[in-house]
Design an enzyme around this catalytic site. Structure first.
Site, mmCIF file in Angstrom:
data_model
loop_
_atom_site.group_PDB
_atom_site.id
_atom_site.type_symbol
_atom_site.label_atom_id
_atom_site.label_comp_id
_atom_site.label_asym_id
_atom_site.label_seq_id
_atom_site.Cartn_x
_atom_site.Cartn_y
_atom_site.Cartn_z
ATOM 1 N N ASP A 64 -5.480 9.587 -6.362
ATOM 2 C CA ASP A 64 -4.895 10.755 -7.012
ATOM 3 C C ASP A 64 -5.704 11.013 -8.281
ATOM 4 O OD1 ASP A 64 -3.350 12.601 -8.433
ATOM 5 O OD2 ASP A 64 -1.462 11.751 -7.706
ATOM 6 N N VAL A 65 -6.298 12.192 -8.407
ATOM 7 C CA VAL A 65 -7.136 12.465 -9.582
ATOM 8 C C VAL A 65 -6.340 12.424 -10.883
ATOM 9 C CG1 VAL A 65 -8.884 13.802 -8.326
ATOM 10 C CG2 VAL A 65 -6.926 14.985 -9.393
ATOM 11 N N ASN A 91 -12.613 20.296 -7.666
ATOM 12 C CA ASN A 91 -11.965 21.233 -6.729
ATOM 13 C C ASN A 91 -10.457 21.048 -6.636
ATOM 14 O OD1 ASN A 91 -11.908 23.045 -4.231
ATOM 15 N ND2 ASN A 91 -11.185 21.089 -3.381
ATOM 16 N N TYR A 154 -0.078 28.110 -12.672
ATOM 17 C CA TYR A 154 -1.371 28.059 -11.962
ATOM 18 C C TYR A 154 -2.463 28.860 -12.666
ATOM 19 C CZ TYR A 154 -4.625 28.521 -7.980
ATOM 20 O OH TYR A 154 -5.720 28.523 -7.152
ATOM 21 N N LYS A 158 -5.554 27.349 -14.993
ATOM 22 C CA LYS A 158 -6.946 27.589 -14.598
ATOM 23 C C LYS A 158 -7.692 28.366 -15.683
ATOM 24 C CE LYS A 158 -7.251 26.202 -10.108
ATOM 25 N NZ LYS A 158 -8.295 25.356 -9.522
HETATM 26 N N1 LIG Z 1 -6.983 28.696 -0.950
HETATM 27 C C1 LIG Z 1 -7.074 29.740 -1.778
HETATM 28 O O1 LIG Z 1 -6.715 30.886 -1.450
HETATM 29 C C2 LIG Z 1 -7.656 29.554 -3.166
HETATM 30 C C3 LIG Z 1 -7.897 30.693 -3.934
HETATM 31 C C4 LIG Z 1 -8.426 30.547 -5.203
HETATM 32 C C5 LIG Z 1 -8.726 29.296 -5.689
HETATM 33 N N2 LIG Z 1 -8.484 28.203 -4.926
HETATM 34 C C6 LIG Z 1 -8.821 26.891 -5.496
HETATM 35 O O2 LIG Z 1 -9.657 26.186 -4.600
HETATM 36 C C7 LIG Z 1 -9.381 24.784 -4.697
HETATM 37 C C8 LIG Z 1 -9.057 24.235 -3.315
HETATM 38 O O3 LIG Z 1 -7.999 24.980 -2.781
HETATM 39 P P1 LIG Z 1 -7.527 24.771 -1.250
HETATM 40 O O4 LIG Z 1 -6.695 25.944 -0.919
HETATM 41 O O5 LIG Z 1 -8.694 24.408 -0.411
HETATM 42 O O6 LIG Z 1 -6.561 23.487 -1.431
HETATM 43 P P2 LIG Z 1 -5.867 22.542 -0.357
HETATM 44 O O7 LIG Z 1 -5.970 23.112 1.014
HETATM 45 O O8 LIG Z 1 -4.528 22.222 -0.880
HETATM 46 O O9 LIG Z 1 -6.807 21.223 -0.396
HETATM 47 C C9 LIG Z 1 -6.830 20.480 -1.554
HETATM 48 C C10 LIG Z 1 -7.653 19.232 -1.362
HETATM 49 O O10 LIG Z 1 -7.503 18.431 -2.529
HETATM 50 C C11 LIG Z 1 -6.843 17.197 -2.203
HETATM 51 N N3 LIG Z 1 -5.903 16.902 -3.300
HETATM 52 C C12 LIG Z 1 -4.816 17.618 -3.667
HETATM 53 N N4 LIG Z 1 -4.222 17.048 -4.727
HETATM 54 C C13 LIG Z 1 -4.962 15.947 -5.035
HETATM 55 C C14 LIG Z 1 -4.865 14.957 -6.030
HETATM 56 N N5 LIG Z 1 -3.877 14.960 -6.932
HETATM 57 N N6 LIG Z 1 -5.795 13.979 -6.063
HETATM 58 C C15 LIG Z 1 -6.807 13.947 -5.168
HETATM 59 N N7 LIG Z 1 -6.949 14.864 -4.189
HETATM 60 C C16 LIG Z 1 -6.034 15.862 -4.138
HETATM 61 C C17 LIG Z 1 -6.164 17.462 -0.862
HETATM 62 O O11 LIG Z 1 -5.944 16.286 -0.088
HETATM 63 P P3 LIG Z 1 -4.569 15.420 -0.275
HETATM 64 O O12 LIG Z 1 -3.444 16.383 -0.164
HETATM 65 O O13 LIG Z 1 -4.619 14.385 0.797
HETATM 66 O O14 LIG Z 1 -4.657 14.817 -1.631
HETATM 67 C C18 LIG Z 1 -7.208 18.359 -0.208
HETATM 68 O O15 LIG Z 1 -8.299 17.601 0.247
HETATM 69 C C19 LIG Z 1 -8.266 24.641 -5.724
HETATM 70 O O16 LIG Z 1 -8.799 24.380 -6.990
HETATM 71 C C20 LIG Z 1 -7.603 26.011 -5.715
HETATM 72 O O17 LIG Z 1 -6.968 26.311 -6.934
HETATM 73 C C21 LIG Z 1 -7.947 28.296 -3.682
#
Ligand SMILES: NC(=O)c1ccc[n+]([C@@H]2O[C@H](COP(=O)([O-])OP(=O)(O)OC[C@H]3O[C@@H](n4cnc5c(N)ncnc54)[C@H](OP(=O)(O)O)[C@@H]3O)[C@@H](O)[C@H]2O)c1
Length: 253
Positions: A64-65, A91, A154, A158
Protein backbone atom coordinates in the site's frame (compact mmCIF):
# COMPACT_ATOMS: atom_id res chain seq x y z
CA UNK A 1 10.71 8.64 -33.08
CA UNK A 2 12.99 6.72 -30.75
CA UNK A 3 12.00 7.60 -27.17
CA UNK A 4 15.38 6.41 -25.88
CA UNK A 5 13.79 4.14 -23.28
CA UNK A 6 15.54 0.93 -24.27
CA UNK A 7 17.18 -0.40 -21.10
CA UNK A 8 15.70 2.38 -18.93
CA UNK A 9 14.71 1.48 -15.37
CA UNK A 10 11.21 2.68 -14.54
CA UNK A 11 9.09 2.57 -11.36
CA UNK A 12 5.30 2.63 -11.85
CA UNK A 13 2.95 2.68 -8.85
CA UNK A 14 -0.46 1.05 -9.20
CA UNK A 15 0.32 -1.00 -12.29
CA UNK A 16 -1.86 -4.10 -11.96
CA UNK A 17 -4.77 -2.73 -14.02
CA UNK A 18 -6.17 0.28 -15.84
CA UNK A 19 -3.98 3.23 -16.74
CA UNK A 20 -1.01 2.07 -14.64
CA UNK A 21 -1.01 -1.34 -16.34
CA UNK A 22 -1.10 0.35 -19.74
CA UNK A 23 1.78 2.63 -18.72
CA UNK A 24 3.87 -0.38 -17.68
CA UNK A 25 3.00 -2.07 -20.98
CA UNK A 26 4.15 0.87 -23.08
CA UNK A 27 7.43 1.11 -21.17
CA UNK A 28 8.04 -2.63 -21.59
CA UNK A 29 7.29 -2.37 -25.31
CA UNK A 30 9.87 0.44 -25.50
CA UNK A 31 12.47 -1.86 -23.92
CA UNK A 32 12.40 -0.55 -20.34
CA UNK A 33 12.82 -2.65 -17.21
CA UNK A 34 10.17 -2.12 -14.56
CA UNK A 35 9.39 -2.06 -10.86
CA UNK A 36 5.62 -2.18 -10.31
CA UNK A 37 3.38 -2.27 -7.26
CA UNK A 38 -0.26 -2.60 -6.22
CA UNK A 39 -1.99 -3.80 -3.04
CA UNK A 40 -3.47 -7.09 -4.29
CA UNK A 41 -0.74 -9.63 -4.98
CA UNK A 42 -2.54 -11.92 -7.41
CA UNK A 43 -3.50 -9.40 -10.14
CA UNK A 44 -0.12 -7.74 -9.69
CA UNK A 45 1.71 -11.03 -10.27
CA UNK A 46 -0.45 -11.70 -13.32
CA UNK A 47 0.45 -8.30 -14.75
CA UNK A 48 4.12 -8.79 -13.89
CA UNK A 49 4.11 -12.18 -15.64
CA UNK A 50 2.64 -10.63 -18.79
CA UNK A 51 5.22 -7.84 -18.69
CA UNK A 52 8.07 -10.36 -18.22
CA UNK A 53 6.75 -12.06 -21.35
CA UNK A 54 8.15 -9.10 -23.30
CA UNK A 55 11.62 -10.12 -22.15
CA UNK A 56 12.09 -7.23 -19.75
CA UNK A 57 13.12 -7.45 -16.09
CA UNK A 58 10.16 -6.79 -13.79
CA UNK A 59 10.27 -6.32 -10.02
CA UNK A 60 6.77 -6.63 -8.50
CA UNK A 61 5.87 -5.85 -4.91
CA UNK A 62 2.45 -5.97 -3.24
CA UNK A 63 2.18 -2.93 -0.96
CA UNK A 64 0.00 0.00 0.00
CA UNK A 65 1.68 3.25 -1.08
CA UNK A 66 0.19 4.88 2.03
CA UNK A 67 2.69 2.80 4.05
CA UNK A 68 5.77 5.04 3.98
CA UNK A 69 8.21 2.34 5.08
CA UNK A 70 6.92 -0.12 2.49
CA UNK A 71 7.11 2.54 -0.23
CA UNK A 72 10.70 3.39 0.67
CA UNK A 73 11.65 -0.29 0.72
CA UNK A 74 10.05 -0.74 -2.71
CA UNK A 75 12.01 2.16 -4.20
CA UNK A 76 15.24 0.86 -2.66
CA UNK A 77 14.53 -2.67 -3.94
CA UNK A 78 13.79 -1.33 -7.42
CA UNK A 79 17.08 0.53 -7.50
CA UNK A 80 19.02 -2.47 -6.18
CA UNK A 81 17.48 -5.07 -8.49
CA UNK A 82 17.30 -2.93 -11.63
CA UNK A 83 20.70 -1.31 -11.03
CA UNK A 84 19.28 2.21 -10.62
CA UNK A 85 16.17 4.23 -11.47
CA UNK A 86 15.74 6.51 -14.49
CA UNK A 87 12.05 7.35 -14.18
CA UNK A 88 9.22 7.23 -11.66
CA UNK A 89 5.52 7.34 -12.56
CA UNK A 90 3.21 8.12 -9.63
CA UNK A 91 -0.12 6.66 -10.75
CA UNK A 92 -1.92 5.51 -7.58
CA UNK A 93 -4.91 7.49 -6.37
CA UNK A 94 -7.56 7.04 -3.70
CA UNK A 95 -10.01 7.63 -6.54
CA UNK A 96 -12.89 10.01 -7.09
CA UNK A 97 -15.57 8.40 -4.91
CA UNK A 98 -17.11 10.80 -2.39
CA UNK A 99 -17.43 9.74 1.25
CA UNK A 100 -16.91 10.92 4.80
CA UNK A 101 -13.24 9.89 4.78
CA UNK A 102 -12.43 11.15 1.26
CA UNK A 103 -10.10 13.93 2.46
CA UNK A 104 -8.13 11.59 4.72
CA UNK A 105 -7.91 9.02 1.91
CA UNK A 106 -6.75 11.68 -0.53
CA UNK A 107 -4.04 12.85 1.82
CA UNK A 108 -2.89 9.32 2.69
CA UNK A 109 -3.03 7.74 -0.78
CA UNK A 110 -2.51 10.63 -3.22
CA UNK A 111 -0.61 13.45 -1.53
CA UNK A 112 1.87 11.85 0.87
CA UNK A 113 2.89 8.96 -1.41
CA UNK A 114 3.70 11.35 -4.27
CA UNK A 115 5.71 13.61 -1.97
CA UNK A 116 7.52 10.61 -0.52
CA UNK A 117 8.21 8.70 -3.73
CA UNK A 118 9.83 11.83 -5.17
CA UNK A 119 12.02 12.13 -2.07
CA UNK A 120 12.92 8.45 -1.93
CA UNK A 121 13.72 8.20 -5.64
CA UNK A 122 15.57 11.52 -5.91
CA UNK A 123 19.12 10.23 -5.27
CA UNK A 124 18.62 7.40 -7.76
CA UNK A 125 17.12 9.69 -10.41
CA UNK A 126 19.92 12.21 -9.89
CA UNK A 127 22.42 9.43 -10.69
CA UNK A 128 20.67 8.49 -13.95
CA UNK A 129 22.94 8.87 -16.96
CA UNK A 130 19.87 9.35 -19.20
CA UNK A 131 18.54 12.14 -16.97
CA UNK A 132 15.98 11.37 -14.29
CA UNK A 133 12.27 11.90 -14.83
CA UNK A 134 9.18 11.99 -12.63
CA UNK A 135 5.68 11.86 -14.09
CA UNK A 136 2.59 12.50 -11.98
CA UNK A 137 -0.69 11.03 -13.24
CA UNK A 138 -3.22 13.70 -12.30
CA UNK A 139 -6.70 14.35 -13.74
CA UNK A 140 -8.77 16.95 -15.57
CA UNK A 141 -10.87 17.05 -12.37
CA UNK A 142 -8.04 19.14 -10.87
CA UNK A 143 -8.44 21.74 -13.62
CA UNK A 144 -12.16 22.50 -13.48
CA UNK A 145 -14.97 22.20 -10.94
CA UNK A 146 -17.85 20.97 -13.07
CA UNK A 147 -18.92 17.32 -13.24
CA UNK A 148 -17.42 14.85 -12.68
CA UNK A 149 -15.20 17.01 -10.44
CA UNK A 150 -17.38 18.97 -8.00
CA UNK A 151 -16.72 19.72 -4.32
CA UNK A 152 -14.94 16.45 -3.60
CA UNK A 153 -11.48 15.68 -2.32
CA UNK A 154 -10.34 14.08 -5.58
CA UNK A 155 -9.95 17.22 -7.70
CA UNK A 156 -8.65 19.36 -4.84
CA UNK A 157 -6.09 16.77 -3.82
CA UNK A 158 -4.87 16.34 -7.38
CA UNK A 159 -4.68 20.14 -7.74
CA UNK A 160 -2.38 20.18 -4.72
CA UNK A 161 -0.23 17.54 -6.40
CA UNK A 162 -0.14 19.56 -9.62
CA UNK A 163 1.27 22.44 -7.58
CA UNK A 164 3.93 20.28 -5.93
CA UNK A 165 4.92 18.73 -9.26
CA UNK A 166 5.20 22.17 -10.86
CA UNK A 167 7.36 23.42 -7.99
CA UNK A 168 9.63 20.36 -8.14
CA UNK A 169 9.83 20.84 -11.89
CA UNK A 170 11.74 24.06 -11.29
CA UNK A 171 14.01 22.86 -8.46
CA UNK A 172 14.97 19.33 -9.49
CA UNK A 173 16.44 20.11 -12.95
CA UNK A 174 19.50 21.36 -11.06
CA UNK A 175 19.98 17.70 -10.11
CA UNK A 176 19.28 16.45 -13.62
CA UNK A 177 15.66 15.48 -12.91
CA UNK A 178 12.63 16.67 -14.91
CA UNK A 179 9.10 16.61 -13.45
CA UNK A 180 5.94 16.62 -15.55
CA UNK A 181 2.25 15.88 -15.17
CA UNK A 182 -0.22 14.05 -17.36
CA UNK A 183 -3.90 14.90 -16.79
CA UNK A 184 -6.28 12.35 -18.28
CA UNK A 185 -9.91 13.10 -18.90
CA UNK A 186 -12.45 10.28 -18.46
CA UNK A 187 -10.78 7.00 -19.45
CA UNK A 188 -12.75 3.79 -19.95
CA UNK A 189 -11.52 0.20 -19.68
CA UNK A 190 -12.94 -3.16 -18.57
CA UNK A 191 -13.34 -3.20 -14.80
CA UNK A 192 -12.76 0.55 -14.49
CA UNK A 193 -14.91 3.28 -12.97
CA UNK A 194 -16.34 4.56 -16.26
CA UNK A 195 -17.39 1.11 -17.39
CA UNK A 196 -19.25 0.80 -14.08
CA UNK A 197 -20.85 4.24 -14.48
CA UNK A 198 -21.90 3.38 -18.03
CA UNK A 199 -23.86 0.42 -16.59
CA UNK A 200 -25.11 1.97 -13.34
CA UNK A 201 -25.53 5.67 -14.23
CA UNK A 202 -26.16 5.70 -18.00
CA UNK A 203 -27.54 9.26 -18.07
CA UNK A 204 -24.53 10.62 -16.21
CA UNK A 205 -22.16 8.64 -18.44
CA UNK A 206 -23.93 9.99 -21.56
CA UNK A 207 -23.79 13.56 -20.26
CA UNK A 208 -20.02 13.30 -19.81
CA UNK A 209 -19.47 11.65 -23.19
CA UNK A 210 -21.55 14.34 -24.88
CA UNK A 211 -19.07 16.97 -23.59
CA UNK A 212 -16.06 15.22 -25.15
CA UNK A 213 -15.52 16.58 -28.68
CA UNK A 214 -13.76 13.34 -29.67
CA UNK A 215 -17.14 11.64 -29.15
CA UNK A 216 -15.88 8.94 -26.83
CA UNK A 217 -14.00 8.38 -23.59
CA UNK A 218 -10.26 7.80 -23.70
CA UNK A 219 -8.32 4.55 -23.61
CA UNK A 220 -5.54 3.74 -21.10
CA UNK A 221 -2.97 3.38 -23.88
CA UNK A 222 -3.66 6.95 -25.00
CA UNK A 223 -2.61 8.17 -21.55
CA UNK A 224 0.27 5.73 -21.32
CA UNK A 225 1.96 6.99 -24.48
CA UNK A 226 1.89 10.57 -23.16
CA UNK A 227 3.44 9.38 -19.90
CA UNK A 228 6.17 7.45 -21.71
CA UNK A 229 7.08 10.50 -23.81
CA UNK A 230 7.41 12.76 -20.77
CA UNK A 231 9.42 10.13 -18.88
CA UNK A 232 11.77 9.62 -21.81
CA UNK A 233 14.92 11.40 -22.99
CA UNK A 234 12.87 12.41 -26.07
CA UNK A 235 11.39 15.18 -23.88
CA UNK A 236 14.75 16.16 -22.37
CA UNK A 237 14.00 19.94 -22.29
CA UNK A 238 10.45 19.60 -20.95
CA UNK A 239 9.84 20.14 -17.25
CA UNK A 240 6.78 21.58 -15.55
CA UNK A 241 4.39 20.61 -18.34
CA UNK A 242 0.87 19.44 -17.61
CA UNK A 243 -0.15 17.42 -20.65
CA UNK A 244 -3.94 17.10 -20.83
CA UNK A 245 -5.11 13.91 -22.56
CA UNK A 246 -8.87 14.30 -22.75
CA UNK A 247 -10.20 14.31 -26.32
CA UNK A 248 -11.02 18.01 -25.88
CA UNK A 249 -13.12 17.54 -22.72
CA UNK A 250 -11.77 20.58 -20.86
CA UNK A 251 -13.30 23.85 -22.02
CA UNK A 252 -10.51 26.28 -21.21
CA UNK A 253 -7.73 28.17 -22.89
N1 LIG B 1 -9.86 6.17 -15.09
C1 LIG B 1 -10.07 7.47 -15.34
O1 LIG B 1 -11.07 7.87 -15.97
C2 LIG B 1 -9.06 8.50 -14.88
C3 LIG B 1 -9.23 9.82 -15.31
C4 LIG B 1 -8.33 10.78 -14.89
C5 LIG B 1 -7.27 10.44 -14.08
N2 LIG B 1 -7.13 9.15 -13.68
C6 LIG B 1 -5.98 8.84 -12.81
O2 LIG B 1 -5.25 7.77 -13.37
C7 LIG B 1 -4.69 6.98 -12.31
C8 LIG B 1 -5.10 5.53 -12.50
O3 LIG B 1 -6.49 5.47 -12.56
P1 LIG B 1 -7.25 4.09 -12.94
O4 LIG B 1 -8.63 4.47 -13.29
O5 LIG B 1 -6.41 3.30 -13.87
O6 LIG B 1 -7.26 3.38 -11.48
P2 LIG B 1 -7.65 1.90 -11.04
O7 LIG B 1 -8.32 1.17 -12.15
O8 LIG B 1 -8.36 2.02 -9.76
O9 LIG B 1 -6.21 1.21 -10.82
C9 LIG B 1 -5.42 1.69 -9.79
C10 LIG B 1 -4.17 0.85 -9.66
O10 LIG B 1 -3.49 1.28 -8.49
C11 LIG B 1 -3.45 0.22 -7.51
N3 LIG B 1 -3.68 0.84 -6.19
C12 LIG B 1 -4.79 1.48 -5.76
N4 LIG B 1 -4.61 1.93 -4.51
C13 LIG B 1 -3.35 1.57 -4.15
C14 LIG B 1 -2.57 1.75 -2.99
N5 LIG B 1 -3.06 2.39 -1.92
N6 LIG B 1 -1.31 1.26 -2.96
C15 LIG B 1 -0.80 0.61 -4.03
N7 LIG B 1 -1.49 0.40 -5.17
C16 LIG B 1 -2.75 0.89 -5.22
C17 LIG B 1 -4.56 -0.74 -7.94
O11 LIG B 1 -4.36 -2.08 -7.50
P3 LIG B 1 -4.92 -2.56 -6.04
O12 LIG B 1 -6.34 -2.16 -5.98
O13 LIG B 1 -4.68 -4.03 -6.01
O14 LIG B 1 -4.09 -1.84 -5.04
C18 LIG B 1 -4.43 -0.63 -9.46
O15 LIG B 1 -3.32 -1.36 -9.91
C19 LIG B 1 -5.15 7.62 -11.01
O16 LIG B 1 -4.18 8.51 -10.53
C20 LIG B 1 -6.40 8.39 -11.42
O17 LIG B 1 -6.66 9.48 -10.58
C21 LIG B 1 -8.00 8.18 -14.04
Amino acid sequence: MDLGLNGARVVVTGASRGIGRAIAGVFAAEGADLAVCARSAEPLERAAGELRGTGRRVVAEALDVADADALRAFVDRAAAELGGIDAVVSNVSAGSAAGPDMWERGLATDVLPFVRVCEYAEPHLAASERGGAIVLVSTTSALHTSAPSGPKAYGAVKAALNHHAAALARTLPAKGIRVNTVSPGPIEFPGGGWERRRAEQPDFYASIRSRIPAGRLGRPEEVARAVAFLASPASSFTTGANLVVDGGFLDRV
